[in-house]
Scaffold this motif. Sequence first.
Motif, PDB file in Angstrom:
ATOM      1  N   THR A  79       0.908  -1.112  -0.009  1.00 47.97           N
ATOM      2  CA  THR A  79      -0.067  -0.010  -0.124  1.00 47.97           C
ATOM      3  C   THR A  79       0.935   1.353   0.035  1.00 47.97           C
ATOM      4  OG1 THR A  79      -1.749  -1.138   1.259  1.00 47.97           O
ATOM      5  CG2 THR A  79      -1.951   1.133   1.144  1.00 47.97           C
ATOM      6  N   ASP A  80       1.861   1.216   0.517  1.00 51.26           N
ATOM      7  CA  ASP A  80       2.873   2.367   0.711  1.00 51.26           C
ATOM      8  C   ASP A  80       3.559   2.741  -0.577  1.00 51.26           C
ATOM      9  OD1 ASP A  80       2.084   2.932   3.280  1.00 51.26           O
ATOM     10  OD2 ASP A  80       3.893   1.896   4.177  1.00 51.26           O
ATOM     11  N   VAL A  81       3.649   1.317  -1.008  1.00 54.18           N
ATOM     12  CA  VAL A  81       4.849   1.497  -2.437  1.00 54.18           C
ATOM     13  C   VAL A  81       3.781   1.545  -3.854  1.00 54.18           C
ATOM     14  CG1 VAL A  81       6.649   0.514  -1.428  1.00 54.18           C
ATOM     15  CG2 VAL A  81       5.248  -0.781  -2.679  1.00 54.18           C
ATOM     16  N   VAL A  89      -2.479   7.185  -7.915  1.00 52.11           N
ATOM     17  CA  VAL A  89      -3.314   6.963  -6.408  1.00 52.11           C
ATOM     18  C   VAL A  89      -2.984   8.035  -5.643  1.00 52.11           C
ATOM     19  CG1 VAL A  89      -2.931   4.471  -6.884  1.00 52.11           C
ATOM     20  CG2 VAL A  89      -1.417   5.520  -5.511  1.00 52.11           C
ATOM     21  N   ARG A  90      -1.939   8.918  -5.725  1.00 58.13           N
ATOM     22  CA  ARG A  90      -1.776   9.924  -4.744  1.00 58.13           C
ATOM     23  C   ARG A  90      -2.996  11.032  -4.771  1.00 58.13           C
ATOM     24  NH1 ARG A  90       3.267   9.561  -7.494  1.00 58.13           N
ATOM     25  NH2 ARG A  90       4.739   8.730  -6.223  1.00 58.13           N
ATOM     26  N   VAL A  97      -6.933   4.091  -1.502  1.00 59.43           N
ATOM     27  CA  VAL A  97      -5.507   3.634  -2.149  1.00 59.43           C
ATOM     28  C   VAL A  97      -5.533   1.992  -1.488  1.00 59.43           C
ATOM     29  CG1 VAL A  97      -3.250   3.302  -1.651  1.00 59.43           C
ATOM     30  CG2 VAL A  97      -4.275   6.005  -2.146  1.00 59.43           C
ATOM     31  N   ARG A  98      -6.043   1.947  -0.137  1.00 59.28           N
ATOM     32  CA  ARG A  98      -5.994   0.702   0.401  1.00 59.28           C
ATOM     33  C   ARG A  98      -6.978  -0.197  -0.254  1.00 59.28           C
ATOM     34  NH1 ARG A  98      -8.934  -2.649   2.923  1.00 59.28           N
ATOM     35  NH2 ARG A  98     -10.623  -1.493   3.174  1.00 59.28           N
ATOM     36  N   GLN A  99      -8.266   0.367  -0.670  1.00 63.12           N
ATOM     37  CA  GLN A  99      -9.207  -0.522  -1.359  1.00 63.12           C
ATOM     38  C   GLN A  99      -8.905  -0.720  -2.806  1.00 63.12           C
ATOM     39  OE1 GLN A  99     -13.198   1.509  -1.803  1.00 63.12           O
ATOM     40  NE2 GLN A  99     -14.175  -0.061  -2.503  1.00 63.12           N
ATOM     41  N   LEU A 104      -7.504  -4.709  -6.545  1.00 60.28           N
ATOM     42  CA  LEU A 104      -6.275  -5.155  -7.396  1.00 60.28           C
ATOM     43  C   LEU A 104      -5.625  -6.727  -7.265  1.00 60.28           C
ATOM     44  CD1 LEU A 104      -4.404  -4.329  -9.770  1.00 60.28           C
ATOM     45  CD2 LEU A 104      -2.775  -3.537  -8.173  1.00 60.28           C
ATOM     46  N   VAL A 105      -5.407  -6.858  -5.937  1.00 56.27           N
ATOM     47  CA  VAL A 105      -5.036  -8.396  -5.751  1.00 56.27           C
ATOM     48  C   VAL A 105      -6.198  -9.472  -6.121  1.00 56.27           C
ATOM     49  CG1 VAL A 105      -4.372  -9.779  -3.719  1.00 56.27           C
ATOM     50  CG2 VAL A 105      -3.538  -7.368  -3.893  1.00 56.27           C
ATOM     51  N   GLU A 106      -7.378  -8.926  -5.626  1.00 53.98           N
ATOM     52  CA  GLU A 106      -8.298 -10.080  -5.663  1.00 53.98           C
ATOM     53  C   GLU A 106      -8.585 -10.119  -7.430  1.00 53.98           C
ATOM     54  OE1 GLU A 106     -11.447  -8.492  -3.820  1.00 53.98           O
ATOM     55  OE2 GLU A 106     -10.858  -9.205  -1.660  1.00 53.98           O
ATOM     56  N   THR A 107      -8.519  -9.252  -8.226  1.00 57.86           N
ATOM     57  CA  THR A 107      -8.951  -9.114  -9.582  1.00 57.86           C
ATOM     58  C   THR A 107      -7.490  -9.957 -10.293  1.00 57.86           C
ATOM     59  OG1 THR A 107     -10.251  -7.184  -9.324  1.00 57.86           O
ATOM     60  CG2 THR A 107      -9.469  -7.764 -11.483  1.00 57.86           C
ATOM     61  N   LEU A 108      -6.500  -9.524  -9.931  1.00 57.63           N
ATOM     62  CA  LEU A 108      -5.388 -10.374 -10.459  1.00 57.63           C
ATOM     63  C   LEU A 108      -5.380 -11.768 -10.396  1.00 57.63           C
ATOM     64  CD1 LEU A 108      -2.060  -8.266  -9.298  1.00 57.63           C
ATOM     65  CD2 LEU A 108      -2.898  -8.552 -11.338  1.00 57.63           C
ATOM     66  N   GLU A 109      -5.758 -12.445  -9.140  1.00 59.83           N
ATOM     67  CA  GLU A 109      -5.950 -13.802  -8.876  1.00 59.83           C
ATOM     68  C   GLU A 109      -7.098 -14.262  -9.463  1.00 59.83           C
ATOM     69  OE1 GLU A 109      -6.157 -16.721  -5.164  1.00 59.83           O
ATOM     70  OE2 GLU A 109      -7.151 -14.945  -4.957  1.00 59.83           O
TER      71      GLU A 109
END
Length: 165
Positions: A79-81, A89-90, A97-99, A104-109
């Motif tokens: 989340t920081d990087v 995302v800034r 950003v967290r959401q 992103l992780v869920e969709t990548l999988e």
Amino acid sequence: MTAPEVNFSELSNKPVETVRKLQQSTSRSLRVHRRGAEDEDLLLTTVSRAEQVAEVASTTTKLFLALMEHDDRTRTLVTDVVPRAFPWVRFLPKEGVRQFVVELVETLEAADSLENPAPVAHLVAAWRSTAEVHADPELLAVLKRDGADSGAVPEPPAGDPGPGS
């Protein structure tokens, strides 16, 4: 590395030369230009190169998912990087950003399990649009005003340049 380019007519009229160009290309691909305004260019590649690209994307996704599941510090670090990979995302609120990272992780999988990158590209485009709204204080204020929601806005018809064109 960009792919060499040929016109569609070269592929049709000189297939042997075109295939030779493909084989000599360092990317093992050729961009095939099509003339029609609504016709998207094509990318001609070898099966082995397409399989390699898919394997690299899948491996990267699996590694990223494993890191994210490892511990809370990794999730915090990602989340920081994430602004390094997605500078826009800034403009999102911290919770946004967290959401984005979670989605992103869920969709990548899920996309990796289908061997289809389109859902990831769609998700990134949607979040980028959200960041664009947050980057414009006037637009954000208009969208935050109370009022009736008219629902989704339909896509303009193909070839329609939109208002003011």
